[in-house]
Enzyme design. Structure first.
Site, mmCIF file in Angstrom:
data_model
loop_
_atom_site.group_PDB
_atom_site.id
_atom_site.type_symbol
_atom_site.label_atom_id
_atom_site.label_comp_id
_atom_site.label_asym_id
_atom_site.label_seq_id
_atom_site.Cartn_x
_atom_site.Cartn_y
_atom_site.Cartn_z
ATOM 1 N NE ARG A 182 81.536 8.583 -42.567
ATOM 2 C CZ ARG A 182 81.960 9.364 -43.272
ATOM 3 N NH1 ARG A 182 83.291 9.181 -43.894
ATOM 4 N NH2 ARG A 182 81.504 10.464 -43.350
ATOM 5 C CE1 TYR A 204 81.619 7.881 -31.713
ATOM 6 C CE2 TYR A 204 80.981 8.201 -33.858
ATOM 7 C CZ TYR A 204 81.041 8.575 -32.652
ATOM 8 O OH TYR A 204 79.956 9.511 -32.108
ATOM 9 N N GLY A 234 81.017 4.383 -38.656
ATOM 10 C CA GLY A 234 81.348 3.858 -40.069
ATOM 11 C C GLY A 234 82.541 3.029 -40.087
ATOM 12 C CE LYS A 282 77.690 6.586 -44.035
ATOM 13 N NZ LYS A 282 76.690 7.110 -44.742
ATOM 14 C CG HIS A 297 75.723 9.130 -48.688
ATOM 15 N ND1 HIS A 297 76.616 10.194 -48.416
ATOM 16 C CD2 HIS A 297 75.357 8.640 -47.084
ATOM 17 C CE1 HIS A 297 76.587 10.228 -47.016
ATOM 18 N NE2 HIS A 297 75.938 9.349 -46.329
ATOM 19 C CB SER A 316 78.574 12.907 -43.816
ATOM 20 O OG SER A 316 78.874 11.862 -44.710
ATOM 21 C CB CYS A 326 73.988 17.897 -45.546
ATOM 22 S SG CYS A 326 75.485 18.583 -45.893
ATOM 23 C CG ASP A 379 73.515 7.264 -44.432
ATOM 24 O OD1 ASP A 379 73.761 8.211 -44.549
ATOM 25 O OD2 ASP A 379 74.241 6.369 -43.904
ATOM 26 C CG ASN A 427 80.269 12.255 -36.001
ATOM 27 O OD1 ASN A 427 79.417 12.460 -36.589
ATOM 28 N ND2 ASN A 427 81.045 11.229 -36.286
ATOM 29 C CB SER A 428 77.263 12.766 -30.126
ATOM 30 O OG SER A 428 76.424 14.225 -30.133
ATOM 31 N NE ARG A 429 77.161 10.252 -36.483
ATOM 32 C CZ ARG A 429 77.112 10.379 -37.699
ATOM 33 N NH1 ARG A 429 75.929 9.649 -38.417
ATOM 34 N NH2 ARG A 429 77.835 10.829 -38.481
ATOM 35 C CG ASN A 460 63.904 22.024 -46.269
ATOM 36 O OD1 ASN A 460 63.744 23.102 -46.520
ATOM 37 N ND2 ASN A 460 64.715 21.314 -45.566
HETATM 38 C C1 OXD Z 1 77.881 9.710 -42.530
HETATM 39 C C2 OXD Z 1 76.776 8.827 -41.830
HETATM 40 O O1 OXD Z 1 78.895 9.807 -41.867
HETATM 41 O O2 OXD Z 1 75.755 8.358 -42.243
HETATM 42 O O3 OXD Z 1 77.578 9.796 -43.729
HETATM 43 O O4 OXD Z 1 77.202 8.332 -40.563
HETATM 44 MN MN MN Z 2 75.784 8.961 -44.099
#
Ligand code: OXD
Ligand code: MN
Length: 608
Positions: A83, A222, A224, A231, A251, A273, A275, A298, A388-390, A520
């Protein structure tokens, strides 16, 4: 639909489409001048046709069906990988409505910048008309939109991430309000000009017009930047709609948790993002009797239901998850979700035709083709997959998806969690004293920067409510809106409890103090035992902490010292945090609500 059919239905509009949609599509087509227009129906045949076409054009590589059936790899242009917050604009009439944390541009000026860029920008390409619903089809909490795009990759991604196609279109009547989203990769083709696998443009604009509910995105394909339902609509535009209509667009992930006594809770949690929201949304509990199920990873849309309680839906229909770090140890549920029917972007390709990324498995393949299409070996000294690959995959494929994930009424939220990635100061878990204190916690989230957006990884950034890049209006007004929602919930006597967590605190040797991931669930257990009135807590300057021994660490290899450090509150450091918060609040001037200032004063008072 076959490819031949795809190119032969130019400018033919399906029956029954309201004039508001057809006239808008015609207007955008007149501006962008595509060669063809395709109205997406959301069918599997359409996905087949699009993916065949993209394999032929080199945009997608079909993965080995033996390992990853019906799945594809896309490699983006190396300059189009995340983004672009610096190119994201909120074009409200009044600059103060965008606030100091957004890039503001006068709407008329932005339109005069965009018009020449979009003029003829789809030449030589097909414009896909993508109608979609955010939220279950027909739910009163859902909202509708139509995106036009000249990227079949984006059209396919929208098909996974939303309820897309004819059914959504049929919900748009002449009087229906819907969001207009215009997307162009900004790479028109001259007659006979060969295309590239990932067309984009170095000039990028992700522009939002909150008053007219429009999104105009130029130059990027790419995530968002381009999948505008996510987003751009579900957070930036929806947050403005939500403020006006009295709800929240956040978010946040949503999970359902059942305790050993069979009581069901729903929790919404905001983290910046990258995390680990997807990991938490798919967490496998390590403590007996507790189960966690997934509703969303998300985005949460939340509002006061007719029963007076805070109810939430996940407006999305898919996951656009960060691949690196998602593995058989960290998130086996995600690994089982992406068994097939998945589009991977910028991950590495194995020699056997499957995919790989850092953190997927302990064993590292001896040879790969990296995200840029280059040979890679462990000695290459660079990541094989882009950080940041998805993966893009339908939520219904998730083995832990909850049976109420599409409840049109939404699920009742019992607790809200705010988290960030903080190496220091912030304890593993702390409970807010009340809603106002919770709003202060949300307003003061800060986190170390990750790869999800441009910027220096590791640098500490303020990220209130994890909404810094996503709030469509003045951030301080967002806090005021939260206070108002809390006041409304209080009238019905049902205010969710608010907590802050930090899985990422490090010891003096630089290693993480808490094991994280499945463990957690122990923190969730404490949180929900609090909600259920089962355990007491002790006050501290920053909120309510677990009593000694209250956090379930049975069978866990965390030393007493580490546990103490996880909850240690260094008053001097916190005085420093308070000073930096005061400076941060000052950037919003008068718009910071008095109740939020009051919380800062209270913190200072308690720190002594
Ligand atoms: C971000 C996502 O960047 O969810 O927050 O892709
Ligand atoms: Mn996000």
């Amino acid at each position: 639909m076959s490819i031949a059919e795809l190119t032969s239905i130019d400018f033919i509009t399906p029956d029954g489409v309201p004039e508001s949609v057809t006239s808008w599509v015609t207007e955008i087509a007149a501006l962008t001048m595509p060669d063809h227009i395709v109205w997406c129906d959301g069918s599997q045949a359409e996905v087949d046709a699009f993916t065949h076409m993209m394999v032929a054009s080199g945009t997608l590589t079909r993965l080995n069906a033996e390992y990853r059936p019906y799945s594809f790899l896309a490699r983006s242009d190396p300059k189009d990988v995340a983004r672009v917050e610096s190119r994201t604009f909120i074009c409200s009439e009044d600059p103060d409505d965008a606030g100091p944390t957004n890039n503001w541009c006068d709407p008329a000026e932005m339109r005069s910048t965009l018009d020449p860029l979009f003029l003829g920008s789809m030449r030589g390409r097909t414009m896909y008309v993508v109608p979609f619903s955010m939220g279950p089809l027909g739910s009163p909490l859902s909202r509708l939109g139509v995106q036009v795009t000249d990227s079949p990759y984006v059209a396919c991604s929208m098909g996974i991430m939303t309820r897309m196609g004819s059914q959504a279109l049929s919900l748009i009547g002449e009087d229906t309000k819907w969001v207009r989203a215009i997307h162009s990769v900004g790479a028109p083709l001259q007659a006979g000009q060969a295309d590239v696998p990932w067309p984009s443009n170095d000039t990028k604009y992700i522009s939002h017009f909150p008053e007219t509910r429009e999104i105009w995105s130029f130059g990027s394909a790419y995530g968002g930047n381009a999948i505008l339902a996510k987003k751009a609509f579900a957070l930036r535009i929806a947050s403005v709609m939500a403020r006006e209509e009295g709800w929240l667009a956040e978010h946040m992930l949503i999970i359902k948790i059942t305790n050993p006594r069979g009581r069901v809770f729903h929790v919404a949690a905001a983290f910046p993002s990258a995390c680990g929201k997807t990991n938490l949304a798919m967490l496998q509990s390590t403590i007996p009797g507790w189960t966690v199920e997934t509703i969303g990873d998300d985005i949460a849309w939340m509002g006061r239901g007719t029963d007076g309680r805070l109810r939430a839906i996940n407006p999305e229909a898919g996951f656009f998850g960060v691949a690196p770090g998602t593995g058989w140890k960290s998130n086996p549920t995600a690994m089982n979700t992406i068994w097939g029917n998945t589009i991977f972007t910028n991950v590495a390709l194995r020699d056997d035709g499957d995919i790989w990324w850092e953190g997927m498995s302990d064993a590292v393949p001896r040879h790969l083709i990296d995200w840029e299409g280059k040979d890679w070996t462990p000695e290459s000294g660079r990541p094989a997959a882009h950080p940041n690959s998805r993966f893009t995959v339908a939520a219904k494929q998730c083995p832990s998806i909850s049976d109420d994930w599409e409840d049109p009424k939404g699920v009742v939220i019992d607790a809200i969690i705010f988290g960030g990635r903080r190496a220091t100061n912030v304890p593993l878990v702390v409970e807010a004293r009340d809603w106002e204190h919770g709003v202060y916690m949300g307003a003061t989230i800060s986190s170390e920067r990750t790869a999800a957006a441009e910027g220096t990884v590791g640098e500490l950034r303020r990220d209130p409510f994890a909404m810094m890049p996503f709030v469509g209006y003045n951030m301080a007004d967002h806090w005021a809106h939260w206070l108002k929602i809390g006041a409304g919930l209080r009238t019905s006597g049902s205010v969710p409890r608010i907590f802050q967590v930090n899985w990422f605190r490090k010891g003096s040797d630089g290693s993480f103090l808490w094991p994280g991931f499945g463990e957690n669930s122990r923190v969730l257990e404490w949180i929900l035992e609090r909600v259920d009135g089962q355990v007491a807590a002790k006050d501290s300057p920053i909120g309510l902490l677990p009593l000694e021994g209250a956090l379930n660490v049975d069978g866990l290899d965390v030393s007493e010292d580490d546990l103490a450090e996880l909850f240690a509150i260094d008053k001097d450091q916190w005085r420093g945090e308070a000073d930096s918060t005061e400076e941060f609040f000052a950037t919003f001037g008068e718009r910071v609500p008095a109740a939020v200032h009051k919380q800062l004063a209270l913190l200072r008072e308690k720190l002594g």
